[in-house]
Design a protein around this motif. Structure first.
Motif, PDB file in Angstrom:
ATOM      1  N   LEU A  36      15.703 129.361 -12.065  1.00  0.00           N
ATOM      2  CA  LEU A  36      16.105 130.607 -12.714  1.00  0.00           C
ATOM      3  C   LEU A  36      15.004 131.247 -13.549  1.00  0.00           C
ATOM      4  CD1 LEU A  36      19.688 129.518 -13.897  1.00  0.00           C
ATOM      5  CD2 LEU A  36      19.158 131.158 -12.085  1.00  0.00           C
ATOM      6  N   LEU A  37      14.156 130.416 -14.168  1.00  0.00           N
ATOM      7  CA  LEU A  37      13.191 130.950 -15.121  1.00  0.00           C
ATOM      8  C   LEU A  37      11.877 131.316 -14.434  1.00  0.00           C
ATOM      9  CD1 LEU A  37      15.224 130.001 -17.249  1.00  0.00           C
ATOM     10  CD2 LEU A  37      13.285 129.396 -18.690  1.00  0.00           C
ATOM     11  N   SER A  84      10.609 134.177 -15.206  1.00  0.00           N
ATOM     12  CA  SER A  84      10.010 134.886 -16.342  1.00  0.00           C
ATOM     13  C   SER A  84      10.937 134.653 -17.529  1.00  0.00           C
ATOM     14  CB  SER A  84       9.866 136.385 -16.040  1.00  0.00           C
ATOM     15  OG  SER A  84      11.153 136.958 -15.810  1.00  0.00           O
ATOM     16  N   SER A  85      10.622 135.272 -18.626  1.00  0.00           N
ATOM     17  CA  SER A  85      11.466 135.136 -19.813  1.00  0.00           C
ATOM     18  C   SER A  85      12.858 135.686 -19.510  1.00  0.00           C
ATOM     19  CB  SER A  85      10.841 135.895 -20.990  1.00  0.00           C
ATOM     20  OG  SER A  85      11.661 135.802 -22.126  1.00  0.00           O
ATOM     21  N   ILE A  86      13.869 134.981 -19.999  1.00  0.00           N
ATOM     22  CA  ILE A  86      15.243 135.380 -19.713  1.00  0.00           C
ATOM     23  C   ILE A  86      16.060 135.312 -20.999  1.00  0.00           C
ATOM     24  CG2 ILE A  86      15.972 133.039 -19.095  1.00  0.00           C
ATOM     25  CD1 ILE A  86      17.812 134.263 -16.989  1.00  0.00           C
ATOM     26  N   GLN A  87      16.992 136.240 -21.134  1.00  0.00           N
ATOM     27  CA  GLN A  87      17.853 136.271 -22.315  1.00  0.00           C
ATOM     28  C   GLN A  87      18.710 135.004 -22.375  1.00  0.00           C
ATOM     29  OE1 GLN A  87      20.674 139.495 -22.443  1.00  0.00           O
ATOM     30  NE2 GLN A  87      20.559 139.628 -24.678  1.00  0.00           N
ATOM     31  N   THR A 138      22.330 135.093 -21.033  1.00  0.00           N
ATOM     32  CA  THR A 138      22.394 135.155 -19.569  1.00  0.00           C
ATOM     33  C   THR A 138      22.163 133.783 -18.953  1.00  0.00           C
ATOM     34  OG1 THR A 138      21.588 137.434 -19.624  1.00  0.00           O
ATOM     35  CG2 THR A 138      21.420 136.260 -17.526  1.00  0.00           C
ATOM     36  N   LEU A 139      21.149 133.075 -19.469  1.00  0.00           N
ATOM     37  CA  LEU A 139      20.842 131.750 -18.932  1.00  0.00           C
ATOM     38  C   LEU A 139      21.994 130.781 -19.162  1.00  0.00           C
ATOM     39  CD1 LEU A 139      18.823 129.741 -17.669  1.00  0.00           C
ATOM     40  CD2 LEU A 139      17.945 129.312 -19.980  1.00  0.00           C
ATOM     41  N   GLU A 186      24.969 131.561 -16.892  1.00  0.00           N
ATOM     42  CA  GLU A 186      24.668 131.218 -15.493  1.00  0.00           C
ATOM     43  C   GLU A 186      24.782 129.721 -15.266  1.00  0.00           C
ATOM     44  OE1 GLU A 186      23.517 132.008 -11.527  1.00  0.00           O
ATOM     45  OE2 GLU A 186      23.881 133.462 -13.131  1.00  0.00           O
ATOM     46  N   PHE A 210      15.546 134.291 -26.399  1.00  0.00           N
ATOM     47  CA  PHE A 210      15.023 134.287 -25.041  1.00  0.00           C
ATOM     48  C   PHE A 210      14.435 132.909 -24.729  1.00  0.00           C
ATOM     49  CE2 PHE A 210      15.146 138.712 -26.129  1.00  0.00           C
ATOM     50  CZ  PHE A 210      15.450 139.366 -24.930  1.00  0.00           C
ATOM     51  N   SER A 220      11.895 130.679 -22.003  1.00  0.00           N
ATOM     52  CA  SER A 220      10.795 130.837 -21.047  1.00  0.00           C
ATOM     53  C   SER A 220      10.154 129.476 -20.800  1.00  0.00           C
ATOM     54  CB  SER A 220       9.753 131.827 -21.584  1.00  0.00           C
ATOM     55  OG  SER A 220       9.177 131.325 -22.782  1.00  0.00           O
TER      56      SER A 220
END
Length: 709
Positions: free
Chosen positions: A633-634, A636-639, A642-643, A646, A692, A694
């Motif tokens: 999933l990562l 790039s940087s992800i909120q 959201t992570l 998911e 976030f 990452s």
């Protein structure tokens, strides 16, 4: 005297008083050892003194005292503890005994006197009292008796006797079965003598006061109390005009009477002590005219005996020095015919005055461990599904707030602020009145160190169960109004459960009416609310109805209580307390508890139970599988939100479980391949209010170390 018994003398023999003063004053100066003459700010004042004038001094071998030259406060180590801990003398002895590990034990003192009282008042016995308008029924009402004779032990242990006569009549104020205060008004040698176990916090006339009234007097002596009562004026007195009254007594009088007036003698001692009492507690003073001295009188009893009354034009009434606290204004008392401009302007003036001053953070009323949880003048929430022990949690908090200082009990690490006196008002709406609610009250008292027969002054309770639902809001409004009148100091109102206090918790008009009532109360009075509310059935964590939504919006602290679930989403025995909302700072970590059948209450969960639950949750979100999904999933940087959502959806587990796994990856610096297959570590960064995640490649110098982990 037995040296192992808890007495004032034995404490003085065992404790270095300079060390004791330093122990109790340390939180108020934090300057190492407080030496003689070193001035600090008075610890009894709400605000720090601009020019500190409080100090301790030594008057002889181990005879330390405190004094404030500006306020007039002075006293012994016992007076200091009573003022700081808001307790009486006996409780102060127990606190010092515990704090300094003296291991002194308690013993009931012996009755070392005999007294023979006349059962009926004769005309000759009443001659003295009738001069002041005091009749036989009044004397009986206050347990005053003519004394025939009494015997007691003198300082050498010899038994001596005293007999009443027409030239030297004797009267006895009966304090208890083993205590009398002897009054000899015509004696040339002495006027007063104590027989038996003299109470340290002596108050005459307190039991005879009405529940409420327009005014009450604090006067100089028992005869003054009786003279005022004869004129339908309620009054009390302490052992002397120089005595320091327990603060909770003054608070109680303020709550019950519209005016509390100090009426001492008009000699030097009476005037100086009335000024001190008035300013220390914010009380009015009544000053008798100087012509009384010309008539060889000095107190209110003499004033009445000379034919005067309290309507005399030359009586003065003076207010105390103005109190610094500015009260916010109640919308109900100031707003008329929807014209709120005067209210808005007055509130604006208050805010202008407040913002110009140095504002100190208000100390909490309740701590959990060392974190403030409950703050003054706030709305707070405990929410959870049905059957998760919300009420038992509220009862534990209640016990912590009324717990005796001398009582040693661990109430889930909740503890009250010892510097803030509070009264608890518990409103129940669900439990029956025959067994369930009375048993809950017993449990609250027991865990706080009280007996079930006790009726502590700082604990009030009612039930709305018998009130029709459509009338409950009106009943609750009346009760809150009564609480404000009856109790001085801060009041914490517990609503268990709040949705039962109104007719329809889904109707916005009903919900906002209750919210407005609470908001108005916390802004105009020293009131705090703790509301219990059910969560909706099912998987959602939302509190019930429109009321639940608005309550969470207005809450300062919101606590969620619920059973921890295993990998199959079934409740376990482990209960978790989550802080959903916390305006006091950073949200505290979850706290784990469990129900104990032996105590029929909540206790802290042991480490094994917590670990077992964690292992069960891991089966649904194995750490290796978490790593694989993070790598996927990562890119790039992800909120963070959201992570977490998911991963929780993928593993069919709670969001908290996912957060725990993510934090474990961060703490252990577990290698996770990024999108290019480079070994990386998970990082968490906060940007504004958002979090976030990452992946950061492992540097060469860190690679080996990371792999070893």
């Amino acid at each position: 005297m037995n040296p192992d018994i808890l007495t004032k003398e034995n404490i003085l023999n065992k404790v270095n008083l300079q060390d004791a003063f330093n122990h109790y004053l340390q939180p108020y100066h934090k300057k190492g050892i407080l030496k003689q003459g070193k001035h600090i700010s008075n610890p009894f004042l709400a605000n720090k003194q601009k020019t500190p004038s409080f100090n301790i001094y030594n008057t002889g071998p181990n005879n330390w005292r405190f004094k404030d030259f500006a306020t007039g406060d002075e006293g012994s180590i016992f007076d200091l503890v009573m003022r700081l801990k808001q307790c009486d003398f006996k409780e102060a002895l127990m606190i010092i005994n515990k704090d300094f590990s003296l291991n002194l034990t308690y013993e009931t003192p012996r009755v070392d006197f005999d007294i023979q009282c006349k059962q009926q008042w004769q005309a000759i016995d009443l001659e003295y009292w009738l001069t002041y308008g005091i009749t036989a029924p009044i004397l009986k009402h206050f347990s005053v008796y003519p004394v025939e004779k009494y015997c007691r032990l003198n300082s050498q242990g010899k038994r001596i006797s005293f007999n009443s006569s027409s030239q030297n009549p004797m009267y006895g104020y009966k304090i208890s079965s083993d205590c009398y205060k002897i009054y000899c008004p015509l004696s040339a040698r002495f006027r007063f003598a104590w027989l038996g176990n003299k109470p340290e916090a002596y108050i005459f006339g307190y039991k005879q006061l009405p529940k409420t009234g327009n005014r009450v007097f604090i006067t100089g002596g028992e005869k003054d109390v009786l003279s005022l009562y004869a004129r339908n004026e309620p009054a009390i007195c302490f052992n002397s005009e120089t005595a320091n009254p327990p603060p909770k007594i003054i608070d109680n009088l303020k709550a019950r009477f519209k005016e509390v007036i100090v009426l001492y003698d008009i000699d030097h001692t009476g005037i100086s002590q009335s000024i001190k009492l008035s300013n220390n507690y914010g009380l009015q003073r009544m000053i008798l005219p100087e012509k009384l001295m010309e008539d060889k009188g000095k107190d209110i009893a003499d004033f009445y005996a000379l034919g005067y009354n309290l309507d005399a034009s030359d009586i003065k009434i003076e207010a105390s020095e103005p109190l610094p606290e500015i009260q916010l204004l109640s919308t109900k008392t100031l707003a008329k015919e929807n014209d709120y401009i005067p209210l808005l302007l007055k509130t604006q003036k208050v805010l202008t005055e407040r913002k110009a001053k140095l504002i100190h953070k208000v100390p909490p009323l309740l701590f959990h461990k060392d974190i403030g949880i409950l703050y003054p003048r706030t709305i707070n929430v405990i929410q959870g599904k049905a059957g998760v022990h919300k009420s038992r949690l509220a009862e534990t908090i209640c016990s912590a707030l009324i717990k005796k200082e001398s009582w040693d009990s661990d109430l889930l690490h909740f503890r009250k602020n010892a510097q803030q006196a509070v009264t608890i008002c518990y409103v129940d709406t669900e439990r029956n009145l025959t067994e369930q609610f009375p048993y809950a009250l017993q449990q609250i008292l027991k865990k706080a160190g009280h007996q079930r027969e006790d009726t502590p002054e700082d604990f009030d309770y009612i039930s709305l169960l018998q009130i029709p639902r459509k009338d409950r809001f009106s009943a609750l409004t009346s009760y809150i109004k009564r609480v404000k009148q009856m109790y001085a100091g801060h009041v914490i109102i517990i609503l268990d459960v709040i949705t039962d206090c109104i007719q329809d918790f889904n109707r916005s008009s009903d919900s906002m009416q209750l919210i407005d009532l609470m908001n108005d109360s916390i802004n105009s009075e020293d009131v705090t609310f703790l509301a219990l509310i059910h969560e909706n059935p099912g998987s959602t964590d939302k509190a019930r109805g429109h009321l639940g939504t608005e309550l969470l919006n207005k809450a300062t602290t919101a606590i969620q209580i619920g059973f921890e679930k295993d990998s199959n989403r079934r409740p376990t025995d482990l209960i978790v307390l989550n802080i959903l909302k916390f305006r006091g700072g950073r949200r505290p970590e979850p706290f784990y508890i469990k129900y104990c059948e032996q105590t029929n209450g909540l206790v802290e969960a042991d480490a094994d139970l917590i670990d077992e639950s964690a292992r069960s949750r891991r089966t649904k979100a194995d750490l290796f599988e978490i790593q694989q999904q993070i790598s996927r999933l990562l890119r790039s940087s992800i909120q963070g939100k959201t992570l977490v959502e998911e991963l929780a959806s993928y593993f069919d587990c709670s969001e908290r479980t996912i957060r725990e796994r993510l934090q474990e990856c961060i703490d252990k610096r577990i290698p996770i391949p990024n999108g290019k297959g480079i070994p990386s570590v998970l990082q968490k960064k906060k940007e504004g209010k958002e979090v976030f995640y990452s992946l950061a490649p492992i540097k060469r110098g860190q690679k080996q170390k990371t792999l070893e982990l």
